[in-house]
Design a protein around this motif. Structure first.
Motif, PDB file in Angstrom:
ATOM      1  N   ALA A  46      45.323  -3.009  38.716  1.00 20.81           N
ATOM      2  CA  ALA A  46      44.602  -4.284  38.649  1.00 20.81           C
ATOM      3  C   ALA A  46      43.639  -4.335  37.465  1.00 20.81           C
ATOM      4  O   ALA A  46      43.215  -5.429  37.066  1.00 20.81           O
ATOM      5  CB  ALA A  46      43.835  -4.505  39.955  1.00 20.81           C
ATOM      6  N   LEU A  47      43.324  -3.195  36.885  1.00 19.11           N
ATOM      7  CA  LEU A  47      42.375  -3.138  35.765  1.00 19.11           C
ATOM      8  C   LEU A  47      43.064  -3.264  34.411  1.00 19.11           C
ATOM      9  O   LEU A  47      42.393  -3.310  33.377  1.00 19.11           O
ATOM     10  CB  LEU A  47      41.602  -1.813  35.804  1.00 19.11           C
ATOM     11  N   LYS A  48      44.390  -3.305  34.372  1.00 23.86           N
ATOM     12  CA  LYS A  48      45.113  -3.371  33.104  1.00 23.86           C
ATOM     13  C   LYS A  48      44.670  -4.582  32.289  1.00 23.86           C
ATOM     14  O   LYS A  48      44.613  -5.693  32.802  1.00 23.86           O
ATOM     15  CB  LYS A  48      46.618  -3.421  33.351  1.00 23.86           C
ATOM     16  N   GLY A  49      44.361  -4.344  31.019  1.00 25.79           N
ATOM     17  CA  GLY A  49      43.931  -5.414  30.125  1.00 25.79           C
ATOM     18  C   GLY A  49      42.457  -5.726  30.191  1.00 25.79           C
ATOM     19  O   GLY A  49      41.931  -6.475  29.363  1.00 25.79           O
ATOM     20  N   SER A  50      41.742  -5.146  31.145  1.00 31.19           N
ATOM     21  CA  SER A  50      40.314  -5.420  31.309  1.00 31.19           C
ATOM     22  C   SER A  50      39.481  -4.675  30.271  1.00 31.19           C
ATOM     23  O   SER A  50      39.785  -3.538  29.917  1.00 31.19           O
ATOM     24  CB  SER A  50      39.864  -5.020  32.717  1.00 31.19           C
ATOM     25  N   LYS A  51      38.409  -5.308  29.811  1.00 26.37           N
ATOM     26  CA  LYS A  51      37.505  -4.645  28.873  1.00 26.37           C
ATOM     27  C   LYS A  51      36.804  -3.456  29.527  1.00 26.37           C
ATOM     28  O   LYS A  51      36.366  -2.530  28.838  1.00 26.37           O
ATOM     29  CB  LYS A  51      36.453  -5.639  28.369  1.00 26.37           C
ATOM     30  N   GLU A  52      36.694  -3.491  30.835  1.00 26.31           N
ATOM     31  CA  GLU A  52      35.991  -2.431  31.567  1.00 26.31           C
ATOM     32  C   GLU A  52      36.963  -1.461  32.227  1.00 26.31           C
ATOM     33  O   GLU A  52      36.620  -0.794  33.200  1.00 26.31           O
ATOM     34  CB  GLU A  52      35.085  -3.061  32.642  1.00 26.31           C
ATOM     35  N   ILE A  53      38.162  -1.329  31.694  1.00 26.77           N
ATOM     36  CA  ILE A  53      39.182  -0.512  32.350  1.00 26.77           C
ATOM     37  C   ILE A  53      38.763   0.950  32.455  1.00 26.77           C
ATOM     38  O   ILE A  53      39.015   1.607  33.460  1.00 26.77           O
ATOM     39  CB  ILE A  53      40.545  -0.643  31.625  1.00 26.77           C
ATOM     40  N   GLY A  54      38.104   1.475  31.429  1.00 18.81           N
ATOM     41  CA  GLY A  54      37.716   2.887  31.456  1.00 18.81           C
ATOM     42  C   GLY A  54      36.748   3.186  32.581  1.00 18.81           C
ATOM     43  O   GLY A  54      36.960   4.102  33.393  1.00 18.81           O
ATOM     44  N   ASP A  55      35.681   2.404  32.654  1.00 20.00           N
ATOM     45  CA  ASP A  55      34.698   2.609  33.715  1.00 20.00           C
ATOM     46  C   ASP A  55      35.307   2.298  35.077  1.00 20.00           C
ATOM     47  O   ASP A  55      35.022   2.975  36.070  1.00 20.00           O
ATOM     48  CB  ASP A  55      33.479   1.707  33.456  1.00 20.00           C
ATOM     49  N   GLY A  56      36.189   1.283  35.112  1.00 15.77           N
ATOM     50  CA  GLY A  56      36.828   0.923  36.380  1.00 15.77           C
ATOM     51  C   GLY A  56      37.694   2.047  36.925  1.00 15.77           C
ATOM     52  O   GLY A  56      37.700   2.304  38.141  1.00 15.77           O
ATOM     53  N   ILE A  57      38.441   2.723  36.048  1.00 11.73           N
ATOM     54  CA  ILE A  57      39.268   3.853  36.494  1.00 11.73           C
ATOM     55  C   ILE A  57      38.384   4.958  37.042  1.00 11.73           C
ATOM     56  O   ILE A  57      38.708   5.582  38.077  1.00 11.73           O
ATOM     57  CB  ILE A  57      40.147   4.364  35.340  1.00 11.73           C
ATOM     58  N   ASN A  58      37.266   5.224  36.390  1.00 15.93           N
ATOM     59  CA  ASN A  58      36.327   6.242  36.900  1.00 15.93           C
ATOM     60  C   ASN A  58      35.857   5.902  38.311  1.00 15.93           C
ATOM     61  O   ASN A  58      35.745   6.773  39.181  1.00 15.93           O
ATOM     62  CB  ASN A  58      35.121   6.363  35.968  1.00 15.93           C
ATOM     63  N   VAL A  59      35.596   4.614  38.554  1.00 19.57           N
ATOM     64  CA  VAL A  59      35.131   4.173  39.882  1.00 19.57           C
ATOM     65  C   VAL A  59      36.213   4.398  40.928  1.00 19.57           C
ATOM     66  O   VAL A  59      35.944   4.885  42.039  1.00 19.57           O
ATOM     67  CB  VAL A  59      34.705   2.687  39.839  1.00 19.57           C
ATOM     68  N   VAL A  60      37.462   4.053  40.584  1.00 21.00           N
ATOM     69  CA  VAL A  60      38.574   4.234  41.527  1.00 21.00           C
ATOM     70  C   VAL A  60      38.722   5.714  41.890  1.00 21.00           C
ATOM     71  O   VAL A  60      38.859   6.078  43.072  1.00 21.00           O
ATOM     72  CB  VAL A  60      39.889   3.698  40.921  1.00 21.00           C
ATOM     73  N   ILE A  61      38.677   6.567  40.886  1.00 19.52           N
ATOM     74  CA  ILE A  61      38.820   8.007  41.126  1.00 19.52           C
ATOM     75  C   ILE A  61      37.671   8.526  41.976  1.00 19.52           C
ATOM     76  O   ILE A  61      37.865   9.336  42.897  1.00 19.52           O
ATOM     77  CB  ILE A  61      38.888   8.760  39.778  1.00 19.52           C
ATOM     78  N   ARG A  62      36.478   8.044  41.680  1.00 21.28           N
ATOM     79  CA  ARG A  62      35.310   8.507  42.431  1.00 21.28           C
ATOM     80  C   ARG A  62      35.409   8.108  43.911  1.00 21.28           C
ATOM     81  O   ARG A  62      35.016   8.877  44.797  1.00 21.28           O
ATOM     82  CB  ARG A  62      34.042   7.934  41.810  1.00 21.28           C
ATOM     83  N   LYS A  63      35.958   6.933  44.172  1.00 19.63           N
ATOM     84  CA  LYS A  63      36.111   6.493  45.565  1.00 19.63           C
ATOM     85  C   LYS A  63      37.089   7.398  46.319  1.00 19.63           C
ATOM     86  O   LYS A  63      36.837   7.743  47.484  1.00 19.63           O
ATOM     87  CB  LYS A  63      36.593   5.042  45.619  1.00 19.63           C
ATOM     88  N   LEU A  64      38.183   7.762  45.676  1.00 17.48           N
ATOM     89  CA  LEU A  64      39.127   8.667  46.332  1.00 17.48           C
ATOM     90  C   LEU A  64      38.495  10.039  46.548  1.00 17.48           C
ATOM     91  O   LEU A  64      38.672  10.655  47.608  1.00 17.48           O
ATOM     92  CB  LEU A  64      40.402   8.805  45.489  1.00 17.48           C
ATOM     93  N   ALA A  65      37.756  10.510  45.553  1.00 15.24           N
ATOM     94  CA  ALA A  65      37.098  11.817  45.674  1.00 15.24           C
ATOM     95  C   ALA A  65      36.070  11.803  46.800  1.00 15.24           C
ATOM     96  O   ALA A  65      35.994  12.734  47.611  1.00 15.24           O
ATOM     97  CB  ALA A  65      36.449  12.205  44.348  1.00 15.24           C
TER      98      ALA A  65
END
Length: 814
Positions: free
Chosen positions: A68-87
């Motif tokens: 869902a973050l593809k193409g977003s300007k905040e994709i890098g930080d967004g991926i970090n958030v997704v990973i952190r939630k799983l962790a």
């Protein structure tokens, strides 16, 4: 449709291409492995019952949230958030493991649009992978993929950064020579004090189908996270992987000053590290690991070996990879080696080929430790396996045959000339050897020198000793020896019955050789008949690894008693074909079933990258992963296929005739010189234009040549159209036939027409290789002694006399 191994590997390496340039392999591996882990876990566990799931995928913490973050300007930080939630949702298991890589790092991933594009493409590559269809065998698939990435990362990481990975082939040997196998139970434990990415431990656990408790320790943070993810991807969720310096701070203890003891231990420590004693006082080691001696201050090889010895139970067994220097270096290391040998702790030493390991090109060895029988040990079993490998790019790799041979010989303690022998402790302790374990002292693995015989060169004949050296052939073909050679009249020499260029024909046509080839084919046929029903009955959910284990071990056994042919070579034929073709086929069948696995796959867009179509019908490209179109055509459309082949042959014939005609009449003053393009090519348009220009007033010979050339061009074009139309019609019929094929038809064509036909050809080539070896050697010997020195001298005198005669005739000499 199930994801194929080769398809997965290609996608993973494509993902690496998106990251190259901004960082080296030792860095971008963290990003690729994290995304691979996220995709696999999301496909496997998303939506699972939280109460029973090993891993919980929370809302906002799955791979779909990354998409869902593809193409977003905040994709890098967004991926970090997704990973952190799983962790965070799997605190005990994943916290601090999967959240190490920063996907918002501008120094590595670029700024602004560059980062957005790079991460969007990266997520898109993993989005195309679907592991849901592979759940039944997913861990096997993911384990192979992880090993693939580790090997390639290690290859590209350079000398100082590739030591996190132990080649899987070496890991398998170590696991088997310490005794881990089908009877090993979950109540037993294996330990790796320098576990790197965990590959050694994984392969050890793979050898124990009923399970094995896993413990490991790794100092490097990034490598430790890889090991933790590796364990989960392989289904070893309960493995305990600790982080710290093993020598300075061992994390597995049974109280103060007591190391935890294990049933098995395996290790591939850093070679000859100089900083091994950092944080440690070896003279006052709390765990008493150095009672056999303290290693040199600037070489830690024996420090890791002694730690492994101290970490084994009284019946424990271990294996450690070390540079060859530990076998022969002097001073402190010599004293430690002497103590270990005297106490019977070293069961064996296995010398490996050079350039196997990442981070170093030097040859290494496996030192096998066995405490259980130490008190009664009378010798050390030494193997020189340095000559068995294949080239793989810049590195060497052990083949399946090399692995099996090492394990078979070592575990059976079987003396094998030039390869392995049991060396008595008395011999090792002798004054000449003084506990030096350098392998060449005990095993001569060199090839015997090919000596010329002066007597044969002087008086003719072939030395009987050279023919006797081929005794392994004559034991099988005694009559063939008599057909090739006869007594020379001098003791110790024979004479050739055939000319060198006739040797091959005599060998191939001899009754004994024909009977031998049939004997080999008979052994293969017996093996095929034994397993046909199992292969034909392959069903969804079966284990490919169990299948190939059964197939390969039985094949190895059936060729064990056949002379001449090396059973390990035949075994390698199967394992090569399994790795290249059959493994993917079997995974498809056991995941999707025969009918679904044989369904043509349309190549569309990016899914076509790196794949060539097997069939194109009305511009639609199809890939037949399991059942090649050629097999379907051969079984169902043999007449149509023969017609296409005839049309293609006619097209080729006309093409050759045209090519010859053009070549004959071009060049200086050629009749077709006026019918060429600016590039110098004779084309139909140029021929027509020249005819229009000269018709009615030109050279009649040129006109005739142009007419003949044009007729040939028209005939070739017509033949091309006919072949193309017939091919298109046949391809459409083949494609339609796939939809009506029954399960039995598919299984029969794949098993007999594809798998078994390919394997039979491979085994036949092994027999051909044997034949070539014999023919080449006999031909060399016959040629070497074809003319004795007196005959050569006489010929030289005759030639010299003829030259002088010519010179006299020319008046140059008297």
């Amino acid at each position: 449709m199930a994801l194929r191994k080769s398809q997965l590997h290609a996608s993973l390496w494509q993902s690496c291409d998106q990251l190259r340039g901004g960082m080296d392999a030792s860095q971008y591996k963290d990003y690729v492995l994290t995304l691979l882990f996220m995709k696999y876990v999301s496909d496997k566990y998303a939506g699972a019952d939280d109460e029973f799931s090993e891993i919980r995928v929370p809302p906002g913490g799955g791979f779909a949230d990354m998409v869902a973050l593809k193409g977003s300007k905040e994709i890098g930080d967004g991926i970090n958030v997704v990973i952190r939630k799983l962790a965070d949702a799997n605190d005990f298991l994943l916290k601090g493991v999967i959240d190490q890589a920063d996907f918002n790092d501008e120094s590595r991933l670029g700024r602004g649009r560059e980062m957005t594009d790079r991460l969007t493409k990266l997520v898109g590559i993993f989005e195309r992978l679907d592991f849901r269809a592979n759940r039944a065998q997913g861990d096997d698939l993911m384990g192979d993929a992880y090993e693939y990435l580790m090997r390639h990362f290690a290859t590209q990481s350079g000398k100082s950064k590739g030591q996190f990975y132990t080649p899987a082939e070496v890991s398998r040997i170590m696991a088997q020579v310490v005794g881990i196998g089908p009877d090993t139970g979950l109540d037993l434990a294996v330990y790796d004090p320098t576990c790197g990415s965990g590959s050694l431990l994984i392969k050890a656990a793979d050898e124990a189908p009923d399970g094995l408790t896993i413990y490991g320790q790794e100092m490097d943070v990034a490598t430790w996270t890889m090991a933790c993810m590796n364990m989960i991807l392989h289904g070893n969720v309960d493995a305990e992987i600790k982080r710290d310096n093993t020598l300075a701070a061992p994390r597995f203890t049974d109280g103060p000053g007591r190391l935890k003891r294990f049933d098995f231990a395996v290790a591939n420590p850093p070679f000859s590290t100089k900083a091994w004693s950092n944080g440690l006082d070896p003279d006052h080691d709390a765990f008493r690991r150095f009672e056999y001696g303290i290693p040199p201050a600037k070489n830690g090889d024996y420090a890791f070996l002694l730690h492994l010895v101290a970490s084994l139970k009284s019946t424990g067994k271990g294996a450690v990879i070390l540079p060859h220097g530990v076998l022969f270096r002097g001073n402190r290391e010599a004293r430690i080696r002497r103590s270990l040998v005297k106490r019977g702790l070293i069961r064996g030493v296995i010398g490996l080929p050079a350039n196997l390991f990442y981070g170093t090109g030097i040859p290494a060895c496996i030192v096998v430790i066995d405490k259980e029988d130490a008190a009664t040990r009378k010798g050390i079993f030494i193997v020189d396996a340095s000559g068995g490998f294949r080239k793989d790019g810049a590195k060497n790799r052990l083949r399946e045959r090399d692995i099996h041979r090492i394990v078979d010989v070592f575990n059976a303690q079987r003396d094998t000339p030039g390869y392995a022998r049991m060396v008595a402790l008395d011999e090792i302790a002798s004054e000449a050897n003084d506990y030096n374990l350098n392998i060449p002292r005990y095993i001569d693995s060199g090839e015997p020198e090919d000596l010329h015989d002066l007597g044969a060169h002087l008086h003719g004949g072939i030395p009987a000793r050279d023919i006797d050296a081929l005794d392994r052939y004559w034991k099988v073909f005694p009559g063939l020896r008599r057909a090739l050679f006869e007594p020379d009249g001098r003791p110790g020499y024979v004479e050739a019955r055939t000319a060198p260029d006739e040797v091959g024909e005599v060998v191939l046509g001899h009754d004994e050789f024909v009977a031998y080839r049939e004997r080999v084919r008979g052994a293969f046929d017996d093996w095929r008949r034994e397993h046909e029903s199992r292969l034909f009955g392959l069903a969804v959910g079966e284990s490919p690894k169990a299948l190939i284990r059964s197939l390969s071990e039985d094949l190895l056994g059936r060729f064990a008693d056949l002379p001449l042919i090396d059973r390990y070579d035949v075994y390698q034929c199967l394992m090569d074909y399994w790795d290249e073709v059959m493994q993917d086929d079997v995974y498809l069948v056991v995941t999707d079933g025969w009918s679904e696995a044989a369904r043509p796959r349309v190549l569309v867009g990016k899914r076509q990258a790196g794949e060539s179509p097997d069939l194109t019908v009305r511009r639609t490209k199809y890939k037949m992963d399991l059942l090649p179109p050629g097999l379907v055509a051969g079984r169902n459309f043999s007449e149509e296929q023969r017609e296409v082949e005839l049309l293609l042959a006619e097209q080729e014939r006309i093409g050759r005739e045209l090519e010859a005609f053009v070549e004959e009449h071009t060049g200086e003053d050629g009749l077709l010189d006026g019918a060429t393009t600016d590039a110098g090519n004779v084309t139909q348009a140029a021929v027509r234009a020249r005819l229009r220009k000269i018709r009615g007033g030109g050279d009649p010979d040129e006109c005739d040549a142009l007419e003949v050339c044009l007729d040939l061009m028209k005939a070739e074009a017509k033949a091309k159209r006919a072949a193309k139309e017939a091919r298109a019609l046949l391809d459409a019929e083949i494609l339609a036939r796939y939809a009506t094929l029954t399960r039995s038809e598919i299984a029969d064509m794949v098993m007999r027409g594809k798998w078994m036909a390919s394997l039979e050809d491979a085994v036949d080539r092994q027999v051909d290789r044997l034949t070539t070896g014999l023919v080449e050697r006999v031909t060399v010997l016959e040629g070497r002694y074809a003319e004795a020195l007196p005959e050569l001298a006489q010929r030289a005198e005759e030639l010299e006399a003829r030259v002088r005669s010519h010179l006299r005739d020319m008046g140059i000499a008297g």
